[in-house]
Enzyme design. Structure first.
Site, PDB file in Angstrom:
ATOM      1  N   LYS A 239       0.839  -1.194   0.000  1.00  0.00           N
ATOM      2  CA  LYS A 239       0.000   0.000   0.000  1.00  0.00           C
ATOM      3  C   LYS A 239       0.876   1.246   0.000  1.00  0.00           C
ATOM      4  CE  LYS A 239      -3.750  -1.881   2.922  1.00  0.00           C
ATOM      5  NZ  LYS A 239      -4.908  -1.653   2.049  1.00  0.00           N
ATOM      6  N   ARG A 313     -10.356 -11.529   2.645  1.00  0.00           N
ATOM      7  CA  ARG A 313     -11.277 -12.578   2.189  1.00  0.00           C
ATOM      8  C   ARG A 313     -10.621 -13.951   2.219  1.00  0.00           C
ATOM      9  NH1 ARG A 313     -12.076  -9.454  -3.283  1.00  0.00           N
ATOM     10  NH2 ARG A 313     -11.591  -7.824  -1.739  1.00  0.00           N
TER      11      ARG A 313
END
Length: 459
Positions: A239, A313
């Site tokens: 990120k 997820r």
């Protein structure tokens, strides 16, 4: 800060909360000197307005606070906008509010003084409030305590809230309520077939783990699964700095299910509760998983990794498969999963997906009664093809960027094949301060779920 109402005391200061619609009647019915004082001070009962009345000796005899117009919908916990201006003392709420409006005011009183002061050398003093007549004190206190637990966990920086510290917090809650608690950690995750949880967390020197808490021996089975990514660098798909700044909150799903679990256990809701939290840190070293890798999940489904920053997820997938093995009546997952959800509904609303029609109908209805807004999103079946790559069963980060929250929810649904399932894609953070909701960590959806459980589970 106080998480409970104060015991009644004779010297409590009356806290008189009035709406602007009833102000004229309040002034007319008050003692002449009080009515004149309110008028002279220009008290209009707007949200956040405060007017203190004095005895002849200069002591405060009562405090009037404004709630705004009857039925105003722009501000939750309107009473908290005023009480934060009060000096430290014990107050007793007096108001014409009833029903859910009164419950909201009472909860707002307990949450109004919340401050995260773990690292403050001089903590702030607080007001105490006596519970108003007509509220279920135990219920309001349980909701406030659950919310405060969630906020504290999210607000704690990752240096002090890694997988082990999250484990300690969950174990402490389990001990408080005499629940069973176990952990599968490190290489044992591979031995017991939790490959995705291990893969996501293996690059950190803080070992990944699966936390498992169970409570209750009668009633329907309810399993809560919370994403516990204690810090998310993005992995090899690193990120940018601006996006990494809030990643201490990436365990907000875990924090929220723990807050909800407290509510359930504190009020002894007749369910068989299980809480599963995959607790990991998504870090970078030579063992980090890579874009292009194909991983095999606990369920046997394979997943092509197109972005290592879509790791939440993955850890949830193994936990959901494990949850379903116990044949629960309903599974609920909560996760700070996608930025797409924030773009769709903003930071205040908690979007949810569900395969259960009763949950779909009940959640939006009861959410209004507990000041915990939610919004249903669709499990849109035609988008299934978007999560199906060419070389594996599933794609963890479909290209294109469309429907990102929906495709993430569809991904998770692949791992719950037989059980009623509800998924929350929450933000877990207040970007700007609001009454009873300071800037920082926030629970979303927990009170709404708690209020919906009786109907959904047939309690």
């Amino acid at each position: 800060m106080p998480q409970n109402f104060a015991n009644p005391t004779a010297d409590a200061i009356p806290l008189i909360a009035v709406t602007s619609d009833e102000l004229d009647g309040t002034i007319t019915n008050a003692p002449l000197e009080v009515g004149n004082w309110l008028s002279a001070n220009g008290f209009k009962a707007g949200i956040g307005s405060v007017c203190a009345c004095m005895n002849p000796d200069g002591a405060v005899s009562a405090v009037y606070v404004g709630l705004g117009a009857v039925g105003q919908k722009r501000v939750r916990f309107a009473i908290a906008a005023a009480v934060v201006k009060l000096p430290s003392a014990t107050y007793e709420l007096k108001t014409n509010l009833t029903g859910t409006d009164l419950d909201e005011a009472a909860l707002g009183l307990l949450l109004s003084g919340y401050r995260f002061e773990r690292y403050k050398s001089q903590p702030t003093s607080d007001c105490q409030f006596i519970a108003p007549e007509g509220v279920d004190i135990d219920r309001i206190e349980a909701m406030a305590t659950g919310e405060i637990l969630t906020r504290d966990l999210i607000n704690t920086p990752a240096s002090d809230m890694g997988p082990q510290e999250l484990e300690m917090a969950a174990e402490s809650l389990a001990k408080q309520h005499e629940a069973s608690f176990s952990v599968i950690e490190g290489e044992a995750l591979l031995d017991q077939n939790f490959p995705l949880i291990h893969t996501v967390g293996r690059a950190s020197d803080r070992a990944p783990r699966l936390l498992d808490m169970t409570w209750g021996h009668q009633g329907p089975k309810l399993t809560l699964v919370g994403k516990g990514v204690c810090f998310d660098t993005g992995g090899l798909n690193l990120k940018p700095g601006a996006s990494m700044g809030l990643m201490k909150k990436d365990m907000g799903g875990a924090a929220t299910v723990l807050g909800l679990a407290h509510m359930i256990m504190a009020l002894k809701v007749p369910v068989q509760l299980r809480v599963l939290i995959p607790a990991v840190e998504n870090s970078v070293d030579g063992s980090a998983f890579r874009p292009g890798d194909v991983l095999t999940s606990r369920s046997g489904l394979t997943v092509e990794i197109n972005n290592t920053d879509a790791e939440g997820r993955l850890v949830l997938a193994d936990a959901l498969t494990y949850a379903e093995q116990d044949a629960p009546d309903h599974i609920i997952s909560m996760a700070t999963l996608t930025g797409a959800a924030r773009v769709a509904v903003g930071p205040d609303l908690a979007p949810f997906y569900t395969t259960d029609e009763t949950m779909a109908q009940e959640l939006p209805s009861v959410a209004k009664t507990v000041a915990d807004p939610v919004w249903e999103m669709p499990f849109h079946d035609p988008y299934e093809k978007m999560i199906e790559p060419q070389i594996a069963d599933l794609d963890n980060a479909p290209a294109g960027g469309f429907g990102g929250s929906i495709t993430a929810a569809l991904f998770l649904r692949r791992f719950v094949t037989k059980t009623s399932y509800t998924h929350f894609d929450i933000y877990g953070w207040n970007p700007t301060a609001a009454p009873a909701r300071p800037k920082g960590g926030a629970g979303q959806g927990a009170r709404a779920i708690f209020a919906a459980l009786p109907k959904v589970l047939g309690l």
